[in-house]
Each structure stands twice: as structure tokens, then as C-alpha cells.
Design an enzyme around this catalytic site. Structure first.
Site, PDB file in Angstrom:
ATOM      1  N   ARG A  59      21.091  21.619  56.668  1.00  0.00           N
ATOM      2  CA  ARG A  59      19.811  20.899  56.695  1.00  0.00           C
ATOM      3  C   ARG A  59      19.836  19.708  55.735  1.00  0.00           C
ATOM      4  O   ARG A  59      19.355  18.616  56.062  1.00  0.00           O
ATOM      5  CB  ARG A  59      18.682  21.853  56.322  1.00  0.00           C
ATOM      6  CG  ARG A  59      17.290  21.246  56.444  1.00  0.00           C
ATOM      7  CD  ARG A  59      16.230  22.329  56.472  1.00  0.00           C
ATOM      8  NE  ARG A  59      14.905  21.758  56.619  1.00  0.00           N
ATOM      9  CZ  ARG A  59      13.976  21.745  55.666  1.00  0.00           C
ATOM     10  NH1 ARG A  59      14.240  22.288  54.480  1.00  0.00           N
ATOM     11  NH2 ARG A  59      12.793  21.209  55.887  1.00  0.00           N
ATOM     12  N   HIS A  63      19.219  15.852  56.883  1.00  0.00           N
ATOM     13  CA  HIS A  63      18.119  15.065  56.324  1.00  0.00           C
ATOM     14  C   HIS A  63      18.625  13.859  55.552  1.00  0.00           C
ATOM     15  O   HIS A  63      17.921  12.847  55.453  1.00  0.00           O
ATOM     16  CB  HIS A  63      17.248  15.946  55.426  1.00  0.00           C
ATOM     17  CG  HIS A  63      16.305  16.818  56.189  1.00  0.00           C
ATOM     18  ND1 HIS A  63      14.991  17.005  55.812  1.00  0.00           N
ATOM     19  CD2 HIS A  63      16.469  17.547  57.320  1.00  0.00           C
ATOM     20  CE1 HIS A  63      14.397  17.820  56.676  1.00  0.00           C
ATOM     21  NE2 HIS A  63      15.283  18.161  57.598  1.00  0.00           N
ATOM     22  N   VAL A  67      18.444   9.429  57.417  1.00  0.00           N
ATOM     23  CA  VAL A  67      17.567   8.512  56.679  1.00  0.00           C
ATOM     24  C   VAL A  67      18.460   7.549  55.912  1.00  0.00           C
ATOM     25  O   VAL A  67      19.054   7.908  54.899  1.00  0.00           O
ATOM     26  CB  VAL A  67      16.640   9.270  55.709  1.00  0.00           C
ATOM     27  CG1 VAL A  67      15.745   8.285  54.947  1.00  0.00           C
ATOM     28  CG2 VAL A  67      15.784  10.278  56.472  1.00  0.00           C
ATOM     29  N   ASP A  71      24.322   8.698  52.621  1.00  0.00           N
ATOM     30  CA  ASP A  71      24.542   7.980  51.361  1.00  0.00           C
ATOM     31  C   ASP A  71      24.053   8.747  50.144  1.00  0.00           C
ATOM     32  O   ASP A  71      23.940   8.191  49.050  1.00  0.00           O
ATOM     33  CB  ASP A  71      23.856   6.615  51.404  1.00  0.00           C
ATOM     34  CG  ASP A  71      22.337   6.714  51.512  1.00  0.00           C
ATOM     35  OD1 ASP A  71      21.814   7.836  51.707  1.00  0.00           O
ATOM     36  OD2 ASP A  71      21.665   5.667  51.398  1.00  0.00           O
ATOM     37  N   ASN A  91      11.139  17.155  53.284  1.00  0.00           N
ATOM     38  CA  ASN A  91      12.193  17.541  52.347  1.00  0.00           C
ATOM     39  C   ASN A  91      11.746  18.525  51.273  1.00  0.00           C
ATOM     40  O   ASN A  91      12.550  18.901  50.415  1.00  0.00           O
ATOM     41  CB  ASN A  91      12.774  16.291  51.670  1.00  0.00           C
ATOM     42  CG  ASN A  91      13.547  15.422  52.641  1.00  0.00           C
ATOM     43  OD1 ASN A  91      14.109  15.913  53.617  1.00  0.00           O
ATOM     44  ND2 ASN A  91      13.574  14.119  52.382  1.00  0.00           N
ATOM     45  N   HIS A 189      20.197  25.844  64.216  1.00  0.00           N
ATOM     46  CA  HIS A 189      19.073  26.751  63.966  1.00  0.00           C
ATOM     47  C   HIS A 189      19.480  28.214  64.099  1.00  0.00           C
ATOM     48  O   HIS A 189      18.699  29.099  63.760  1.00  0.00           O
ATOM     49  CB  HIS A 189      17.919  26.434  64.922  1.00  0.00           C
ATOM     50  CG  HIS A 189      17.229  25.147  64.618  1.00  0.00           C
ATOM     51  ND1 HIS A 189      16.298  24.571  65.455  1.00  0.00           N
ATOM     52  CD2 HIS A 189      17.334  24.308  63.554  1.00  0.00           C
ATOM     53  CE1 HIS A 189      15.867  23.436  64.926  1.00  0.00           C
ATOM     54  NE2 HIS A 189      16.478  23.258  63.772  1.00  0.00           N
TER      55      HIS A 189
END
Length: 321
Positions: A59, A63, A67, A71, A91, A189
Site C-alpha cells: 500500500r 500511494h 502521487v 520518489d 494516507n 487486496h
């Protein structure tokens, strides 16, 4: 770690144009030859203590990468004057940061200012997936760490659990993923859990009807209503393993075909014509699912990466240099 031959061949075949254009395998072979071994050993230790680290790191990697690219912007701690991606709603429940810190400390002791935090997340996730029963696969490295971490970016970009199949495919498609990649990534999942806030409307008041979602198995809906009657309740996303959802396999796909998906998007991919055929293939063939998941993870790990002189190599993953 033994790397399966099929994984190497398929990854080279399918993701070479995407990943290897900017990244390379064994990037640290000269600058920090023990880097991947150090990462693997510490992930193994954590997995022995807490097998749910597989879901946590998967996860985190997702995430972070979707976005602004992979990085390590998600790792930045907020300060009194500047919020970070950690403050974004999606988050709040991301975890595993302490393990990344532990790995970074060990790497800095052996190879100062050499291994990026973004590569640590990628490698640690790969190792955790394998330990959880998932595929073994090689990942190219050479990522560098970003300079920006804003909660607004994560809030705007990360998809909600009630996203449509069309929206989900568009989200992944914008990052170079096809339908096979997209459904395979949702297959993560199989080792996840979800807080009631992400699905309680499906079991109590679906779309304002005052009734459960008719697409959910009624026995499951009743059980989840009881679960969510307790503050802080959560449920395994793979209802074949409702108590210890830590085994990485294709059982999740069989469950959603039986109307036992917890998140709305999980249930939708089992019935939507655009994805249902892929769900059936993965439900019927565990090795196919694992193979495609490995390909999708390497693709995801190459999304909008910083390489060369771009970005930096953080000495502390929680703060810019």
C-alpha cells in the site's frame, strides 16, 4: 532470494521499454553491493514479527508511486510550518515507516548517501510480497528522492474505494497500465484489510436506499454490519482469509466472483464486462495472477521516477536534505 526464471523473462519482455529506459538492474552492484541483501534481511525479520507488513508496504508503494511518481514523497514527515502527504486523508492509515527507517539506517552505515529512499520502498515491497507467498521478481533500481510532498496532491490523485471501473482503468491507464495490470494490482487486496469507513455504506445504506448493496452476499453484509457496529472496526479484503489476511494468492478473485468483495471497486471488477474476464482468468490460474502482478509492480515502480542528477539521495527518509 531465488528469482523465478519466468519472472525474469517476462519482465524483460514486457516492461523493458518502460522501466529500463531510466532505471537499471543491479544499479548498486558497485556503489553498495550488499544493498539488496540488507533490505531483504531486515524485511525478513519484520515479516517474522508481523506478516501484515506485506500489505502495509504494498500500500505504501502504491500511494507513493501514483502521487508525483515513485520518489519517496510519502515518507516525508510534516513540520510545524509545512504539511506533507502523510496528512492526506488516504494516507492516514499507511504504515511501515519504521521499517523503512531501520533499513535506511543500516544502509547509511555501510554506504552513506548512496541508496535512495524510493529504491528502499521498492525493494522492501518486492521482498515482502515474496515472503507473503507472492511472486519473486527482479526490480530495476536507480530512483532518486523528490523535493515535494503536499497533502493536496495525494487527496486529489489517489482514487477512493468507490471509484467506478471506468475511472479505475483510466487512473491506471494514465500511468501506462493495461487492464491486466490494473486488475492484478487490485489483487493485492488478497493481503489487505479495510476500515469500516471505506465500506460501511455498502452494508447499511447503499446509495441512500437505507438497504445493503444488493451486489454483496447478504450473509457477508450481515457479518460486516456487526463488525462496523464496533468503533474502529475493520475487515479482511479477502474473505477467504477473514482472520489472518496475510497469504498472497488468487483466492481474492474467487471471493469477489461470489459477491464477497468488501470495497465497491473490488466487487465491480467482478461484474463489469471490461474486467470480469480478467478476474475469471486470475481466479482460475494462480500462477497467471502472480506473473501479471509481478509485471504490474515493476511497471508501477517505474512511474515518473527521478534518475540521474534529478532529485536527491536523502540521508533521512523522513526529511529533505
Amino acid at each position: 532470494m531465488k528469482i523465478a526464471t519466468f519472472s525474469v523473462l517476462l519482465l524483460l519482455l514486457f516492461i523493458f521499454p518502460v522501466a529500463l529506459a531510466q532505471l537499471k538492474f543491479k544499479f548498486y552492484s558497485e556503489s553498495c553491493p550488499n544493498a539488496e541483501t540488507i533490505v531483504e534481511n531486515l524485511v525478513r525479520q519484520q515479516f517474522a514479527r508481523d506478516p501484515s507488513i506485506t500489505a502495509a508496504l504494498t500500500r505504501m508503494h502504491f500511494h507513493d508511486c501514483f502521487v508525483q511518481g515513485c520518489d519517496a514523497s510519502l515518507l516525508i514527515d510534516p513540520t510545524t510550518s509545512q504539511l506533507s502527504e502523510k496528512n492526506a486523508g488516504p494516507n492516514f492509515s499507511v504504515r511501515g515507516f519504521e521499517l523503512i527507517d531501520e533499513i535506511k539506517t543500516a544502509l547509511e552505515a555501510q554506504c552513506p548517501s548512496t541508496v535512495s529512499c524510493s529504491d528502499i520502498v521498492t525493494l522492501a515491497t518486492r521482498d515482502a510480497v515474496f515472503l507473503g507467498g507472492g511472486p519473486s521478481y527482479v526490480v530495476p533500481t536507480g530512483r532518486r528522492d523528490g523535493f515535494v510532498s503536499n497533502p493536496e496532491d495525494a487527496n486529489e490523485i489517489l482514487p477512493p474505494p468507490f471509484i467506478s471501473v471506468e475511472g479505475m482503468l483510466s487512473f491506471f491507464g494514465n500511468k501506462g497500465m493495461n487492464v491486466f495490470d490494473s486488475v492484478a494490482l487490485l489483487g493485492a487486496h488478497t493481503v489487505g484489510i479495510a476500515s469500516c469507513g471505506n465500506f460501511v455504506d455498502r452494508v447499511t445504506n447503499f446509495q441512500g436506499t437505507g438497504l445493503p448493496d444488493p451486489s454483496m452476499d447478504p450473509t457477508l453484509a450481515g457479518r460486516l454490519r456487526n463488525t462496523c457496529a464496533v468503533p474502529g472496526g475493520f475487515a479482511a479484503l479477502d474473505q477467504s482469509m477473514p482472520v489472518t489476511p496475510v497469504s498472497f494468492d488468487n483466492l481474492f478473485f474467487g471471493q469477489i466472483r461470489e459477491r464477497k468483495g468488501i470495497l465497491l471497486i473490488d466487487q465491480l471488477i467482478a461484474s463489469d464486462p471490461a474486467t470480469s474476464g480478467v478476474v475469471l482468468q486470475y481466479a482460475s490460474n494462480n500462477e497467471l495472477f502472480k506473473r501479471q502482478f509481478a509485471i504490474a509492480m515493476v511497471k508501477m515502480g517505474a512511474v515518473d521516477v527521478l534518475t540521474g542528477s534529478a532529485g536527491e539521495i536523502r540521508t533521512n527518509c523522513r526529511a529533505f536534505n
